[in-house]
Design an enzyme around this catalytic site. Sequence first.
Site, mmCIF file in Angstrom:
data_model
loop_
_atom_site.group_PDB
_atom_site.id
_atom_site.type_symbol
_atom_site.label_atom_id
_atom_site.label_comp_id
_atom_site.label_asym_id
_atom_site.label_seq_id
_atom_site.Cartn_x
_atom_site.Cartn_y
_atom_site.Cartn_z
ATOM 1 C CB CYS A 125 -0.961 -0.046 1.181
ATOM 2 S SG CYS A 125 -2.280 1.200 1.058
ATOM 3 C CG ASP A 194 -5.210 2.097 8.369
ATOM 4 O OD1 ASP A 194 -4.400 1.525 7.621
ATOM 5 O OD2 ASP A 194 -5.837 3.128 8.062
HETATM 6 C C1 RUB Z 1 -3.632 3.144 3.732
HETATM 7 C C2 RUB Z 1 -2.909 2.131 4.549
HETATM 8 C C3 RUB Z 1 -1.619 2.568 5.186
HETATM 9 C C4 RUB Z 1 -1.915 3.020 6.616
HETATM 10 C C5 RUB Z 1 -0.714 3.704 7.255
HETATM 11 O O1 RUB Z 1 -4.916 2.716 3.367
HETATM 12 O O2 RUB Z 1 -3.358 1.041 4.779
HETATM 13 O O3 RUB Z 1 -0.709 1.508 5.240
HETATM 14 O O4 RUB Z 1 -2.990 3.930 6.609
HETATM 15 O O5 RUB Z 1 -0.405 4.873 6.542
HETATM 16 P P1 RUB Z 1 -5.882 3.724 2.572
HETATM 17 P P2 RUB Z 1 0.451 6.046 7.201
HETATM 18 O O6 RUB Z 1 -5.166 4.114 1.323
HETATM 19 O O7 RUB Z 1 -7.132 2.945 2.325
HETATM 20 O O8 RUB Z 1 -6.131 4.901 3.479
HETATM 21 O O9 RUB Z 1 1.742 5.446 7.645
HETATM 22 O O10 RUB Z 1 0.633 7.042 6.081
HETATM 23 O O11 RUB Z 1 -0.342 6.615 8.326
#
Ligand code: RUB
Length: 305
Positions: A125, A194
């Site tokens: 992701c 998340d």
């Molecule tokens: C994003 C996702 C990321 C986490 C952590 O999912 O799963 O790995 O949110 O991100 P989506 P960060 O695109 O559905 O929001 O480290 O930037 O907080």
Amino acid sequence: MNVDDTVEAIKSMEIRGAGRIARAGAEAIGGMAASGKWDGIGAMRKDVLSAKEKIIGSRPTAVSLLNGVQFTLKGFDECKDVGEAKALLIGNSEAFVRASNEAVSIIGKIGSRRIKDGAVIMTHCNSSAALECIKEAHRSGKRIKVYATESRPWRQGIITVNELAKEGIDVTLIIDSAVRSVMKRVDIVMVGADTITSNGAVINKIGTSQLALAANESHVPFVVCGETYKISPQTLFGDTVTIEERDTGEIVRDGEIPGTVKVFNPVFDSTPARYIDGIVTEVGIVSPGSVYEIMIRQFGEQIFN
Ligand code: RUB
């Protein structure tokens, strides 16, 4: 951006990623406090609490959003007048955004030390915390290679490869189903979070748990990078994390399959603690078993009251 625009941008994923949505939620409350006009604290309280509900309901899985908004509202109930409440919310919102950005940068420095010179990293992701570790390793002169998953259906992997390529990092895009086969070439997996539960499980983009299983099978360390405000105190008391299901149109186009076929589109999954070698936070690398201690330290004893 006002509260309604922020809510729409989060729902439509114009603003996405657990850290970014948390900062956007905090900023929306701060912005509302700065620009709003109220006759008395009662009217302000009503509007702000309704904005809070709208914001935290915009994406259900990432506890970062709830924690960011709650941090911004800390002390609001005790405010005696509109002036005091405005100053508090603006100050809290700015403090949260600043601390959140600083946390990512500290995580980058700490996590990069886990990446050896010549390492091959896999990520999934698009996580700013995980990517900061990778970028920091590159900035410090380590020769690294990255495999980034496409991350269907939103294909956040495209954002990831663009971001890493811009920094001059050797990055290869793979489809999600190539994870197990490519894992043989990988030295470390780094993903974001998340939500982190009280028992050390990590909720992240759908497919994360498959990376964890494949890493476990190949004896590759599986490391999660996440700020401490991604810990959910509510899970200590039995709450489970709601896994967001998004529109089936993200997977199939209208008319592509018969109407009798059901489509299921969960967008996050849970990786149990036993598959996680370490969680890189701004207070250090902790084992999933230490989440409880960090939770008490960061959120205070008030979580029991
Ligand atoms: C994003 C996702 C990321 C986490 C952590 O999912 O799963 O790995 O949110 O991100 P989506 P960060 O695109 O559905 O929001 O480290 O930037 O907080």
